[in-house]
Structures are given as C-alpha cells and as structure tokens.
Motif scaffolding. Structure first.
Motif, mmCIF file in Angstrom:
data_model
loop_
_atom_site.group_PDB
_atom_site.id
_atom_site.type_symbol
_atom_site.label_atom_id
_atom_site.label_comp_id
_atom_site.label_asym_id
_atom_site.label_seq_id
_atom_site.Cartn_x
_atom_site.Cartn_y
_atom_site.Cartn_z
ATOM 1 N N MET A 140 0.858 -1.177 0.000
ATOM 2 C CA MET A 140 0.000 0.000 0.000
ATOM 3 C C MET A 140 0.899 1.234 0.000
ATOM 4 N N ASN A 141 0.522 2.204 -0.788
ATOM 5 C CA ASN A 141 1.288 3.435 -0.858
ATOM 6 C C ASN A 141 0.707 4.428 0.134
ATOM 7 N N LYS A 142 1.267 4.468 1.336
ATOM 8 C CA LYS A 142 0.716 5.288 2.423
ATOM 9 C C LYS A 142 1.003 6.772 2.229
ATOM 10 N N ARG A 143 2.081 7.094 1.531
ATOM 11 C CA ARG A 143 2.451 8.500 1.398
ATOM 12 C C ARG A 143 1.639 9.201 0.315
ATOM 13 N N LEU A 169 -15.850 -7.292 -14.827
ATOM 14 C CA LEU A 169 -14.450 -7.697 -14.863
ATOM 15 C C LEU A 169 -14.253 -8.797 -13.838
ATOM 16 N N ASP A 170 -13.581 -9.844 -14.248
ATOM 17 C CA ASP A 170 -13.135 -10.895 -13.341
ATOM 18 C C ASP A 170 -11.617 -10.893 -13.448
ATOM 19 N N ILE A 171 -10.947 -10.348 -12.450
ATOM 20 C CA ILE A 171 -9.495 -10.280 -12.523
ATOM 21 C C ILE A 171 -8.868 -10.859 -11.259
ATOM 22 N N LYS A 172 -7.681 -11.397 -11.445
ATOM 23 C CA LYS A 172 -6.886 -11.829 -10.303
ATOM 24 C C LYS A 172 -5.907 -10.697 -10.027
ATOM 25 N N GLU A 173 -6.027 -10.105 -8.839
ATOM 26 C CA GLU A 173 -5.190 -8.960 -8.513
ATOM 27 C C GLU A 173 -3.724 -9.369 -8.429
ATOM 28 N N GLN A 174 -2.903 -8.581 -9.074
ATOM 29 C CA GLN A 174 -1.475 -8.840 -9.117
ATOM 30 C C GLN A 174 -0.848 -8.790 -7.722
ATOM 31 N N LYS A 175 -1.219 -7.802 -6.931
ATOM 32 C CA LYS A 175 -0.599 -7.601 -5.621
ATOM 33 C C LYS A 175 -1.029 -8.647 -4.607
ATOM 34 N N THR A 176 -2.327 -8.939 -4.555
ATOM 35 C CA THR A 176 -2.854 -9.812 -3.500
ATOM 36 C C THR A 176 -3.091 -11.247 -3.940
ATOM 37 N N GLY A 177 -3.217 -11.459 -5.242
ATOM 38 C CA GLY A 177 -3.554 -12.781 -5.743
ATOM 39 C C GLY A 177 -5.026 -13.119 -5.583
ATOM 40 N N LEU A 208 -12.053 -2.276 -2.522
ATOM 41 C CA LEU A 208 -10.597 -2.258 -2.666
ATOM 42 C C LEU A 208 -9.953 -3.592 -2.315
ATOM 43 N N GLN A 209 -10.755 -4.513 -1.779
ATOM 44 C CA GLN A 209 -10.281 -5.836 -1.389
ATOM 45 C C GLN A 209 -9.250 -5.775 -0.259
ATOM 46 N N HIS A 210 -9.416 -4.809 0.640
ATOM 47 C CA HIS A 210 -8.540 -4.744 1.802
ATOM 48 C C HIS A 210 -8.955 -5.810 2.811
ATOM 49 N N SER A 211 -7.991 -6.264 3.600
ATOM 50 C CA SER A 211 -8.291 -7.310 4.569
ATOM 51 C C SER A 211 -8.983 -6.779 5.816
ATOM 52 N N SER A 212 -8.824 -5.473 6.099
ATOM 53 C CA SER A 212 -9.465 -4.924 7.292
ATOM 54 C C SER A 212 -9.896 -3.480 7.058
ATOM 55 N N VAL A 213 -10.862 -3.045 7.852
ATOM 56 C CA VAL A 213 -11.343 -1.667 7.796
ATOM 57 C C VAL A 213 -10.225 -0.708 8.208
ATOM 58 N N VAL A 214 -9.386 -1.126 9.124
ATOM 59 C CA VAL A 214 -8.279 -0.283 9.580
ATOM 60 C C VAL A 214 -7.358 0.048 8.405
ATOM 61 N N THR A 215 -7.074 -0.945 7.589
ATOM 62 C CA THR A 215 -6.253 -0.716 6.391
ATOM 63 C C THR A 215 -6.922 0.297 5.474
#
Length: 194
Positions: free
Chosen positions: A1-4, A71-79, A163-170
C-alpha cells in the motif's frame, strides 16, 4: 500500500486528464499528449484498480453479463480474485479507446510499463505544482476510494470490499481518515441532552 500518496481532488483529476490529453510545456520542454496514460488514469479513478492490474487489461477482460459488463481479474498484488460490474459509460469509454487505437480484443490495452506511467504522471503533477512525494500513480485509485466513501454515507466497509482490503483499519489508513476526523464526526452527532 502506498501510504504517502494522497488522493487527487476532482479538480486535480480533471486538470491532470486535460494535461495528458493536450500536452504541455515543462521546464521549457514540450510534453506531448498521451491519451494512453489518460485512459489508464480514467480507469484507476472510475474502477479503483491498481496500476499493475489496469495495465494487464484487454478488451476480452470485459465480460458481457446480460445487459451489463463485468471484470473478473486476479489482482497482481494480493492474488485475490475480484469480480465487479463495470459501468456502461466506462465500458463504452474503453471500447472507443481500443477502436481508435486499433487494439484487438485479445491484445493488452496499455502496452506500457508501470515505470513509464509513473514518469509521465510525475511530469503532469510537477506541471500542476503538486509535490511528488504526495502524488503518484495511486492518487487516482485513492480518488475512487474517497469518492465511494463520501458518496455512500461514509460506508468504510463498502470501500474495504471494493478495494479488497483485509481490514477496515487498512482502508481507513488508505483513504486517510485520521483520528481527529473521527472525533470531530462523533462530536458533531451529539444530541442536546438538556
């Protein structure tokens, strides 16, 4: 994740697309129009895709599903697999782009590297006077996330899912919700107890 990296505003997004389409002068050099990178940025801002996933797209990636496209895609970053509906306006935009560039259905829409996109966007952001330490290839995706969040009654769970994040905090960190903003929001909801 690009936090900046921070989200573009709607106005900054429109200006960046305009500069990409028209070209501009930067440090006394002509930067030619680049419709390809403009189209990449449009897809990131309207679908919330990461740059790497956007660059892998083909017209055949858009699947007709009744009277809509998905769209049905496999995300590059997360798989992770990601399936979502594509607004017809976005599908029409990308179809027009492919036709105008003579891109076949099974060819990559954007035969360009992430680094090339980054270098060109850095020139655009420099021309706009935006600090490069804060703006980059993720800024359009963060615009998408922020708009979804605001336009859907601040539903952070919806943004997390999209966004397919694993948690709300992210997701909260991703779109830049700070503790003060949370506290201000809570303070604004206090009812009159008297």
């Amino acid at each position: 994740m690009n936090k900046r990296c921070v989200a573009l505003t709607d106005e900054q997004y429109r200006e960046s697309i305009s500069l990409l389409r028209s070209g501009f002068i930067l440090d006394e050099k002509l930067i030619k129009p680049n419709e390809r990178i403009a189209a990449v940025e449009v897809l990131q801002a309207t679908l919330g895709l990461r740059l790497g996933d956007t660059l892998k797209l083909k017209m055949c990636s858009f699947i007709k599903d009744g009277n809509r496209y998905r769209l049905d895609i496999k995300e590059q970053k997360t798989g992770k697999m990601r399936t979502f509906t594509v607004p017809i306006e976005v599908y029409s935009f990308i179809q027009d782009y492919a036709i105008s560039k003579g891109i076949s259905s099974d060819a990559k829409l954007f035969d360009i590297s992430e680094r090339q996109v980054e270098r060109h966007l850095n020139k655009v952001f420099s021309r706009m006077g935006l600090p490069l330490r804060q703006y980059g290839t993720h800024s359009a995706r963060k615009l998408f996330a922020t708009k979804v969040y605001v336009e859907n009654d601040y539903n952070i769970e919806l943004v997390r899912v999209l966004l397919q994040h694993s948690s709300v905090v992210t997701t909260q960190r991703y779109i830049g919700i700070q503790q003060k903003q949370v506290e201000d929001a809570l303070a604004g909801t206090v009812v009159n107890l008297v």
